[in-house]
Scaffold this motif. Sequence first.
Motif, PDB file in Angstrom:
ATOM      1  N   GLY A 199       0.815  -1.212   0.000  1.00 34.66           N
ATOM      2  CA  GLY A 199       0.000   0.000   0.000  1.00 34.66           C
ATOM      3  C   GLY A 199       0.846   1.258   0.000  1.00 34.66           C
ATOM      4  N   TYR A 200       1.949   1.237   0.733  1.00 35.14           N
ATOM      5  CA  TYR A 200       2.848   2.388   0.772  1.00 35.14           C
ATOM      6  C   TYR A 200       3.465   2.631  -0.596  1.00 35.14           C
ATOM      7  CZ  TYR A 200       6.170   5.672   2.878  1.00 35.14           C
ATOM      8  OH  TYR A 200       6.882   6.794   3.220  1.00 35.14           O
ATOM      9  N   ILE A 201       3.770   1.547  -1.302  1.00 29.71           N
ATOM     10  CA  ILE A 201       4.284   1.676  -2.669  1.00 29.71           C
ATOM     11  C   ILE A 201       3.247   2.366  -3.548  1.00 29.71           C
ATOM     12  CG2 ILE A 201       4.968   0.393  -4.734  1.00 29.71           C
ATOM     13  CD1 ILE A 201       6.149  -1.727  -2.892  1.00 29.71           C
ATOM     14  N   ALA A 202       1.982   1.959  -3.402  1.00 24.36           N
ATOM     15  CA  ALA A 202       0.903   2.566  -4.179  1.00 24.36           C
ATOM     16  C   ALA A 202       0.787   4.061  -3.879  1.00 24.36           C
ATOM     17  CB  ALA A 202      -0.414   1.862  -3.890  1.00 24.36           C
ATOM     18  N   VAL A 203       0.937   4.427  -2.604  1.00 23.88           N
ATOM     19  CA  VAL A 203       0.900   5.845  -2.234  1.00 23.88           C
ATOM     20  C   VAL A 203       2.076   6.579  -2.871  1.00 23.88           C
ATOM     21  CG1 VAL A 203       1.029   7.491  -0.329  1.00 23.88           C
ATOM     22  CG2 VAL A 203      -0.322   5.411  -0.081  1.00 23.88           C
ATOM     23  N   SER A 204       3.245   5.943  -2.915  1.00 25.39           N
ATOM     24  CA  SER A 204       4.414   6.546  -3.555  1.00 25.39           C
ATOM     25  C   SER A 204       4.138   6.807  -5.033  1.00 25.39           C
ATOM     26  CB  SER A 204       5.636   5.623  -3.401  1.00 25.39           C
ATOM     27  OG  SER A 204       5.970   5.427  -2.046  1.00 25.39           O
ATOM     28  N   VAL A 205       3.514   5.837  -5.701  1.00 28.37           N
ATOM     29  CA  VAL A 205       3.162   6.013  -7.115  1.00 28.37           C
ATOM     30  C   VAL A 205       2.158   7.149  -7.269  1.00 28.37           C
ATOM     31  CG1 VAL A 205       2.013   4.927  -9.096  1.00 28.37           C
ATOM     32  CG2 VAL A 205       3.662   3.623  -7.739  1.00 28.37           C
ATOM     33  N   PHE A 206       1.181   7.206  -6.379  1.00 34.16           N
ATOM     34  CA  PHE A 206       0.169   8.264  -6.408  1.00 34.16           C
ATOM     35  C   PHE A 206       0.813   9.640  -6.251  1.00 34.16           C
ATOM     36  CE2 PHE A 206      -2.493  11.054  -3.748  1.00 34.16           C
ATOM     37  CZ  PHE A 206      -3.535  11.303  -4.633  1.00 34.16           C
ATOM     38  N   VAL A 207       1.724   9.777  -5.283  1.00 35.95           N
ATOM     39  CA  VAL A 207       2.413  11.052  -5.050  1.00 35.95           C
ATOM     40  C   VAL A 207       3.287  11.407  -6.249  1.00 35.95           C
ATOM     41  CG1 VAL A 207       4.147  12.211  -3.622  1.00 35.95           C
ATOM     42  CG2 VAL A 207       2.369  10.834  -2.544  1.00 35.95           C
ATOM     43  N   GLY A 208       4.049  10.422  -6.743  1.00 32.00           N
ATOM     44  CA  GLY A 208       4.896  10.676  -7.905  1.00 32.00           C
ATOM     45  C   GLY A 208       4.096  11.087  -9.126  1.00 32.00           C
ATOM     46  N   LYS A 225       7.424   6.911 -11.359  1.00 33.36           N
ATOM     47  CA  LYS A 225       6.481   7.581 -10.464  1.00 33.36           C
ATOM     48  C   LYS A 225       6.682   7.087  -9.030  1.00 33.36           C
ATOM     49  CE  LYS A 225       2.870   8.083 -13.994  1.00 33.36           C
ATOM     50  NZ  LYS A 225       1.500   7.700 -14.399  1.00 33.36           N
ATOM     51  N   GLY A 226       6.821   5.769  -8.890  1.00 32.73           N
ATOM     52  CA  GLY A 226       7.035   5.196  -7.564  1.00 32.73           C
ATOM     53  C   GLY A 226       8.341   5.665  -6.952  1.00 32.73           C
ATOM     54  N   LEU A 227       9.395   5.728  -7.760  1.00 30.88           N
ATOM     55  CA  LEU A 227      10.702   6.173  -7.272  1.00 30.88           C
ATOM     56  C   LEU A 227      10.630   7.613  -6.781  1.00 30.88           C
ATOM     57  CD1 LEU A 227      13.745   5.745  -6.916  1.00 30.88           C
ATOM     58  CD2 LEU A 227      14.032   6.453  -9.307  1.00 30.88           C
ATOM     59  N   LEU A 228      10.028   8.487  -7.588  1.00 35.48           N
ATOM     60  CA  LEU A 228       9.925   9.892  -7.208  1.00 35.48           C
ATOM     61  C   LEU A 228       9.088  10.054  -5.936  1.00 35.48           C
ATOM     62  CD1 LEU A 228      10.304  12.906  -7.744  1.00 35.48           C
ATOM     63  CD2 LEU A 228       8.296  12.824  -9.247  1.00 35.48           C
ATOM     64  N   GLY A 229       7.940   9.396  -5.907  1.00 36.34           N
ATOM     65  CA  GLY A 229       7.083   9.523  -4.737  1.00 36.34           C
ATOM     66  C   GLY A 229       7.726   8.993  -3.475  1.00 36.34           C
ATOM     67  N   TYR A 230       8.426   7.876  -3.585  1.00 39.06           N
ATOM     68  CA  TYR A 230       9.082   7.282  -2.417  1.00 39.06           C
ATOM     69  C   TYR A 230      10.166   8.206  -1.878  1.00 39.06           C
ATOM     70  CZ  TYR A 230      11.599   3.900   0.461  1.00 39.06           C
ATOM     71  OH  TYR A 230      12.210   3.264   1.515  1.00 39.06           O
ATOM     72  N   ILE A 231      10.945   8.808  -2.761  1.00 38.62           N
ATOM     73  CA  ILE A 231      12.006   9.718  -2.329  1.00 38.62           C
ATOM     74  C   ILE A 231      11.408  10.943  -1.637  1.00 38.62           C
ATOM     75  CG2 ILE A 231      13.804  11.290  -3.151  1.00 38.62           C
ATOM     76  CD1 ILE A 231      14.478   9.210  -5.281  1.00 38.62           C
TER      77      ILE A 231
END
Length: 275
Positions: A199-208, A225-231
Motif C-alpha cells: 500500500g505504501y508503494i501505491a501511495v508513492s506512485v500516487f504522489v509521484g 512515479k514510484g521512485l519519485l514519490g518514495y524519495i
Amino acid sequence: MKSLHIFCIIPLVLIVFAFAENGSIIRFGSDISVPRGEEVRDAVAIGGNVEVAGTVKNDAVAIGGSVTLHQGADVNGNVVSIAGTITQAEGAIVGGDVVEITGPWEMVPPETLFQILVGARIAMFVALLVLLLLIVALLPDQITSLASVIKTEPAKTVLWGIIATVAIVPVIILLAISVIGIFVIPFFILAVVIAFFVGYIAVSVFVGDALLRAMQKPDVPVIWKGLLGYIVLGVVGWIPVLGWLVSSVASVLGIGAVLELLIRSRAGKVKNTNS
C-alpha cells in the motif's frame, strides 16, 4: 514507514493481556502512578514510567521507561525496568527481584549513537527502495490499480485504512485465545506487513504521479512515479512531527487501498481506471 513500528510491540501486547488480572493497570505510551494508600495488582507501562507510593500486589514493570519507588512503596512481586532505571527510596519494600535491563546503547557516546541511527535509517531507506522497484517492476498493473483507488476513492480509502489499522491488535488478541489461532498469528502479522508495504508503494506512485502531472509530464512509466514519490515521502519523513504525520497518513491510505481493491475483487468490480 513508521506506522510499522506497531509490530514491534505486538508480542508485548499479547504477553500483557495474557497475564493481566482484574485490578491491574496497563498503559501504552503514558505513565502510571500508584499513590500512597492505593493498591493495585500489577502496574505495567509500555513506553512510559511507573511511580509507586502505594502497594502493588504483584509486579511493577516499565518497558521503555523507568520505575520509581517512593518512601512507603510496597511491591510484593518483582520490579522490572527494560531500557530504563529503577530508583528505590529508603523505606520502599520489594518482595521479589529488582531487575534493571539496560541496552548496549548506553555504552556508546551520544554522537556515535546518532551516527549509527542515521546510518541504519539510510540503509533501511535504500533497502526498501530496492524492494519497491522490484515489486513495481513485477506488478506494475496491480500497483497502478491501487494508486487509482487512492485517486478515485480517497474518502473510502481513508475509512478502510483506519478500520484496518485499528482492527490489527484486537484480531491478534482474538486469535491468541485459541491454540490454532496462536499458530495463525505470525502469518497474519506477515500478511499485514506486506499489505502495509504494498500500500505504501501505491501511495508513492500516487504522489509521484501527482508531482509529474503538475510538471506536465504525465506519461512517465509507473516505476519512475514510484521512485519519485518514495524519495519525496522519505525526505518529508525526516521532518519532525510533520514527517511522522505524513508517514502515518501514507500508511493508512496504503492499507486502505489494498483493502478496498480486495473488496472490489471479491465483488468482481475491479476496473482499469488508469488515465
